[in-house]
Write a protein that holds these residues in place. Structure first.
Motif, mmCIF file in Angstrom:
data_model
loop_
_atom_site.group_PDB
_atom_site.id
_atom_site.type_symbol
_atom_site.label_atom_id
_atom_site.label_comp_id
_atom_site.label_asym_id
_atom_site.label_seq_id
_atom_site.Cartn_x
_atom_site.Cartn_y
_atom_site.Cartn_z
ATOM 1 N N PRO A 295 -1.055 0.629 -5.732
ATOM 2 C CA PRO A 295 -1.836 1.787 -5.300
ATOM 3 C C PRO A 295 -2.110 1.756 -3.796
ATOM 4 N N PHE A 296 -2.204 2.947 -3.203
ATOM 5 C CA PHE A 296 -2.543 3.044 -1.788
ATOM 6 C C PHE A 296 -3.366 4.303 -1.547
ATOM 7 N N LEU A 297 -4.094 4.300 -0.450
ATOM 8 C CA LEU A 297 -4.830 5.479 0.003
ATOM 9 C C LEU A 297 -4.454 5.762 1.446
ATOM 10 N N ILE A 298 -4.196 7.013 1.726
ATOM 11 C CA ILE A 298 -4.088 7.470 3.109
ATOM 12 C C ILE A 298 -5.490 7.942 3.480
ATOM 13 N N ILE A 299 -6.038 7.374 4.548
ATOM 14 C CA ILE A 299 -7.383 7.763 4.978
ATOM 15 C C ILE A 299 -7.324 8.235 6.424
ATOM 16 N N GLY A 300 -8.193 9.167 6.760
ATOM 17 C CA GLY A 300 -8.238 9.658 8.127
ATOM 18 C C GLY A 300 -9.146 10.860 8.264
ATOM 19 N N GLN A 301 -9.153 11.426 9.456
ATOM 20 C CA GLN A 301 -9.915 12.623 9.761
ATOM 21 C C GLN A 301 -9.047 13.855 9.534
ATOM 22 N N PRO A 302 -9.658 15.029 9.385
ATOM 23 C CA PRO A 302 -8.862 16.257 9.298
ATOM 24 C C PRO A 302 -8.013 16.432 10.561
ATOM 25 N N TYR B 91 1.081 15.247 6.972
ATOM 26 C CA TYR B 91 2.455 14.969 7.405
ATOM 27 C C TYR B 91 2.926 13.631 6.833
ATOM 28 N N LEU B 92 2.058 12.618 6.911
ATOM 29 C CA LEU B 92 2.411 11.317 6.352
ATOM 30 C C LEU B 92 2.611 11.418 4.841
ATOM 31 N N GLN B 93 1.760 12.174 4.165
ATOM 32 C CA GLN B 93 1.916 12.375 2.720
ATOM 33 C C GLN B 93 3.290 12.985 2.417
ATOM 34 N N THR B 94 3.703 13.948 3.201
ATOM 35 C CA THR B 94 5.011 14.586 3.017
ATOM 36 C C THR B 94 6.140 13.582 3.208
ATOM 37 N N LEU B 95 6.031 12.742 4.220
ATOM 38 C CA LEU B 95 7.062 11.721 4.457
ATOM 39 C C LEU B 95 7.121 10.719 3.308
ATOM 40 N N ILE B 96 5.972 10.279 2.847
ATOM 41 C CA ILE B 96 5.938 9.327 1.726
ATOM 42 C C ILE B 96 6.577 9.945 0.487
ATOM 43 N N ASN B 97 6.266 11.203 0.216
ATOM 44 C CA ASN B 97 6.814 11.857 -0.979
ATOM 45 C C ASN B 97 8.313 12.109 -0.891
ATOM 46 N N ALA B 98 8.886 11.964 0.287
ATOM 47 C CA ALA B 98 10.336 12.098 0.430
ATOM 48 C C ALA B 98 11.068 10.832 -0.009
ATOM 49 N N HIS B 99 10.327 9.747 -0.185
ATOM 50 C CA HIS B 99 10.936 8.472 -0.594
ATOM 51 C C HIS B 99 10.897 8.354 -2.116
ATOM 52 N N PRO B 100 11.993 7.957 -2.749
ATOM 53 C CA PRO B 100 12.022 7.907 -4.218
ATOM 54 C C PRO B 100 11.143 6.821 -4.841
ATOM 55 N N ASP B 101 10.741 5.811 -4.091
ATOM 56 C CA ASP B 101 9.936 4.723 -4.645
ATOM 57 C C ASP B 101 8.440 4.939 -4.502
ATOM 58 N N ALA B 102 8.027 6.035 -3.859
ATOM 59 C CA ALA B 102 6.598 6.230 -3.587
ATOM 60 C C ALA B 102 6.189 7.661 -3.910
ATOM 61 N N LEU C 267 -5.932 -2.775 -3.083
ATOM 62 C CA LEU C 267 -5.643 -1.399 -2.681
ATOM 63 C C LEU C 267 -5.162 -1.395 -1.235
ATOM 64 N N ARG C 268 -4.015 -0.795 -1.022
ATOM 65 C CA ARG C 268 -3.472 -0.724 0.337
ATOM 66 C C ARG C 268 -4.020 0.512 1.030
ATOM 67 N N LEU C 269 -4.405 0.349 2.279
ATOM 68 C CA LEU C 269 -4.951 1.456 3.057
ATOM 69 C C LEU C 269 -4.006 1.795 4.199
ATOM 70 N N ILE C 270 -3.792 3.077 4.382
ATOM 71 C CA ILE C 270 -3.010 3.568 5.516
ATOM 72 C C ILE C 270 -3.957 4.463 6.314
ATOM 73 N N HIS C 271 -4.379 3.975 7.459
ATOM 74 C CA HIS C 271 -5.338 4.709 8.281
ATOM 75 C C HIS C 271 -4.558 5.524 9.319
ATOM 76 N N VAL C 272 -4.714 6.836 9.279
ATOM 77 C CA VAL C 272 -4.053 7.722 10.231
ATOM 78 C C VAL C 272 -5.075 8.114 11.285
ATOM 79 N N ARG C 273 -4.689 7.959 12.525
ATOM 80 C CA ARG C 273 -5.590 8.205 13.642
ATOM 81 C C ARG C 273 -4.874 9.038 14.688
ATOM 82 N N ARG C 274 -5.580 9.950 15.291
ATOM 83 C CA ARG C 274 -4.993 10.779 16.343
ATOM 84 C C ARG C 274 -5.824 10.594 17.600
ATOM 85 N N GLU C 275 -5.180 10.167 18.672
ATOM 86 C CA GLU C 275 -5.870 9.876 19.928
ATOM 87 C C GLU C 275 -6.402 11.123 20.621
#
Length: 120
Positions: A3-10, A16-27, A104-112
């Motif tokens: 299991p993993f969670l993508i976390i971040g601000q609006p 975009y990251l969710q879309t990229l992950i869903n393009a992979h057959p293993d995730a 639980l794996r966390l993927i933190h998305v941050r925008r500078e």
């Protein structure tokens, strides 16, 4: 399944990251399950008040169920499943849920560039 969670601000790039992950057959990333007004699960938006209240009454149980029982994903062969949670959606998840699940794996998305974040 891992299991993993993508976390971040609006507007930080989590969708975009969710879309990229869903393009992979293993995730597979289910979606934004804790939007205050709806449950967006794989593009199916549940807006019924009863469903949202039930989700918020037991957020840990709701998320555990979504990360363990992937609808139709076993046919697809996905080996890891996740969801997207924005920081403001359900703060209790960050205080209790995440610390109680060290696997639980966390993927933190941050925008500078904050100006671009609000303008985009």
């Amino acid at each position: 399944m891992d299991p993993f969670l993508i976390i971040g601000q609006p507007r930080s790039g989590t969708t975009y990251l969710q879309t990229l992950i869903n393009a992979h057959p293993d995730a597979h990333c289910r979606g934004e399950l804790f939007d205050p007004w709806q449950i967006d699960d794989d593009g199916e938006k549940t807006q019924g008040l009863d469903a949202v209240i039930a989700r918020d009454a037991d957020p840990a149980g709701f998320l555990d169920a979504r990360l363990k029982a992937p609808r139709g994903l076993l046919r697809r062969g996905a080996r890891c499943i996740g969801a997207k949670v924005l920081f403001q959606h359900h703060p209790a998840l960050f205080a209790r849920y995440i610390p109680d699940r060290p696997g639980l794996r966390l993927i933190h998305v941050r925008r500078e560039n904050k100006l671009a974040q609000f303008a985009s």
